[in-house]
Enzyme design. Sequence first.
Site, PDB file in Angstrom:
ATOM      1  N   ARG A 247       0.843  -1.194   0.000  1.00  0.00           N
ATOM      2  CA  ARG A 247       0.000   0.000   0.000  1.00  0.00           C
ATOM      3  C   ARG A 247       0.874   1.239   0.000  1.00  0.00           C
ATOM      4  O   ARG A 247       1.914   1.293   0.668  1.00  0.00           O
ATOM      5  CB  ARG A 247      -0.904   0.020   1.239  1.00  0.00           C
ATOM      6  CG  ARG A 247      -2.209  -0.740   1.039  1.00  0.00           C
ATOM      7  CD  ARG A 247      -3.113  -0.016   0.034  1.00  0.00           C
ATOM      8  NE  ARG A 247      -4.345  -0.703  -0.251  1.00  0.00           N
ATOM      9  CZ  ARG A 247      -4.532  -1.591  -1.229  1.00  0.00           C
ATOM     10  NH1 ARG A 247      -3.559  -1.924  -2.038  1.00  0.00           N
ATOM     11  NH2 ARG A 247      -5.723  -2.130  -1.437  1.00  0.00           N
ATOM     12  N   GLU A 276      -2.670   8.642  -5.207  1.00  0.00           N
ATOM     13  CA  GLU A 276      -3.035   7.939  -6.445  1.00  0.00           C
ATOM     14  C   GLU A 276      -4.214   8.649  -7.096  1.00  0.00           C
ATOM     15  O   GLU A 276      -5.179   8.969  -6.404  1.00  0.00           O
ATOM     16  CB  GLU A 276      -3.407   6.482  -6.151  1.00  0.00           C
ATOM     17  CG  GLU A 276      -2.231   5.665  -5.678  1.00  0.00           C
ATOM     18  CD  GLU A 276      -2.560   4.173  -5.474  1.00  0.00           C
ATOM     19  OE1 GLU A 276      -3.668   3.733  -5.832  1.00  0.00           O
ATOM     20  OE2 GLU A 276      -1.703   3.464  -4.937  1.00  0.00           O
ATOM     21  N   HIS A 295      -1.175   0.801 -10.003  1.00  0.00           N
ATOM     22  CA  HIS A 295      -1.978  -0.040  -9.092  1.00  0.00           C
ATOM     23  C   HIS A 295      -2.681  -1.166  -9.861  1.00  0.00           C
ATOM     24  O   HIS A 295      -3.909  -1.338  -9.752  1.00  0.00           O
ATOM     25  CB  HIS A 295      -2.987   0.819  -8.316  1.00  0.00           C
ATOM     26  CG  HIS A 295      -3.455   0.182  -7.040  1.00  0.00           C
ATOM     27  ND1 HIS A 295      -3.726   0.870  -5.888  1.00  0.00           N
ATOM     28  CD2 HIS A 295      -3.705  -1.121  -6.737  1.00  0.00           C
ATOM     29  CE1 HIS A 295      -4.130   0.043  -4.941  1.00  0.00           C
ATOM     30  NE2 HIS A 295      -4.130  -1.194  -5.433  1.00  0.00           N
TER      31      HIS A 295
END
Length: 334
Positions: A247, A276, A295
């Site tokens: 993460r 993000e 991601h």
Amino acid sequence: MKKLLIYPAIDDTRLARIQEVSNQLTVCNARDLSQALSEIKDADAFFGKITPELLAAAENLQWVQSPTASLEHYVFPELVEHPCQLTNMRGLFYDVIADHVLGFVLCFARNLHRYIRQQYEAEWQPIGGVAGKPDFVTGPGQVSEVDRSHLHLSDCTLGVVGAGSIGAEVCHRAAAFGMTVYAVDPLTREVPGIVDDVWDIDRLPDLLAISDFVVIAAPHTPQTEKLFRTRQFRQMKSSAYLINIGRGAIVDLQDLTTALEQKEIAGAALDVFEIEPLPANHPLWQMDNVIITPHIAAASTRVPERHLETLLENIRCFINGQPFLTLADKSLWF
Ligand SMILES: NC(=O)c1ccc[n+]([C@@H]2O[C@H](COP(=O)([O-])OP(=O)(O)OC[C@H]3O[C@@H](n4cnc5c(N)ncnc54)[C@H](O)[C@@H]3O)[C@@H](O)[C@H]2O)c1
Ligand SMILES: O=C(O)[C@H](O)CO
């Protein structure tokens, strides 16, 4: 008859698969929030996005299934206090994310990311060599700068932070490439066949000091948030690479950028970021020792079916009163 409430609603194909699991289960696939709020009153189980409002309306809830592996945006204080059990979607991505990690490792070891950039410029330039003078072939027993700039993986050590399903598979794949493998984890003590002695997390500095590749495969929890700051980068070898597929919140983005600019570490491969999407003007985009993927480390044609299978298996466990496949500790967030 137990009742499972699903909200937001899922498609008919998955709904039919859930309904096949047992005739001891009533399934309600709520179309909107007002239906969910009225149906949760007598629901025994819930799949989807639970909220404080929905939880407050529940009178009989025993089990909540999260649609994600990570729980940092899922748990809230009332859910932690509530007697219901929480399960997550861990364990679905172990092989595909481990492949992604080894892809990053191979890029750095063999400079593939840099050769791809050179290819766009039709540039024939061995990394480590003098421009226009390929010095790869040297005398017997002589090691050139080009040799030194291309790593031999079986000389390298890989350290994993978080030896869960993804971390353990990274260990297996790295060992298959001949790498020496270590791991730290607060709970797991062994990766069978690979690491007999997984170190406790308080030995993170030891892991950082010996690793050529540091792989973060841990969840975002109160303990892992900003676990990697300037101090941790300084504990790494200046020749080492950081890989983060866990993460983004685990790595302080500003400190990482500074560590890369100041060459405190050799490079980084990142699938997840504190912010993000990573802003288009962020300096990381321009660094030739950084590999960025958006991601997508878990993207795979197999994951959707595994996702459904995990839900179905947990439903079977719930109906039969057996231990869940993916029980989480609500207070720990994993
Ligand atoms: N990049 C992606 O798209 C993607 C996809 C899926 C999962 N993930 C992330 O990967 C994480 C791991 O997934 P998994 O399926 O292996 O989960 P998992 O639950 O099997 O493994 C997590 C491991 O991390 C360990 N851990 C917890 N706190 C730690 C700490 N402070 N330091 C080190 N280790 C710690 C746990 O003990 C466990 O062994 C998920 O929580 C999620 O955040 C990322
Ligand atoms: O946590 C998860 O389930 C994956 O990272 C997808 O967000």
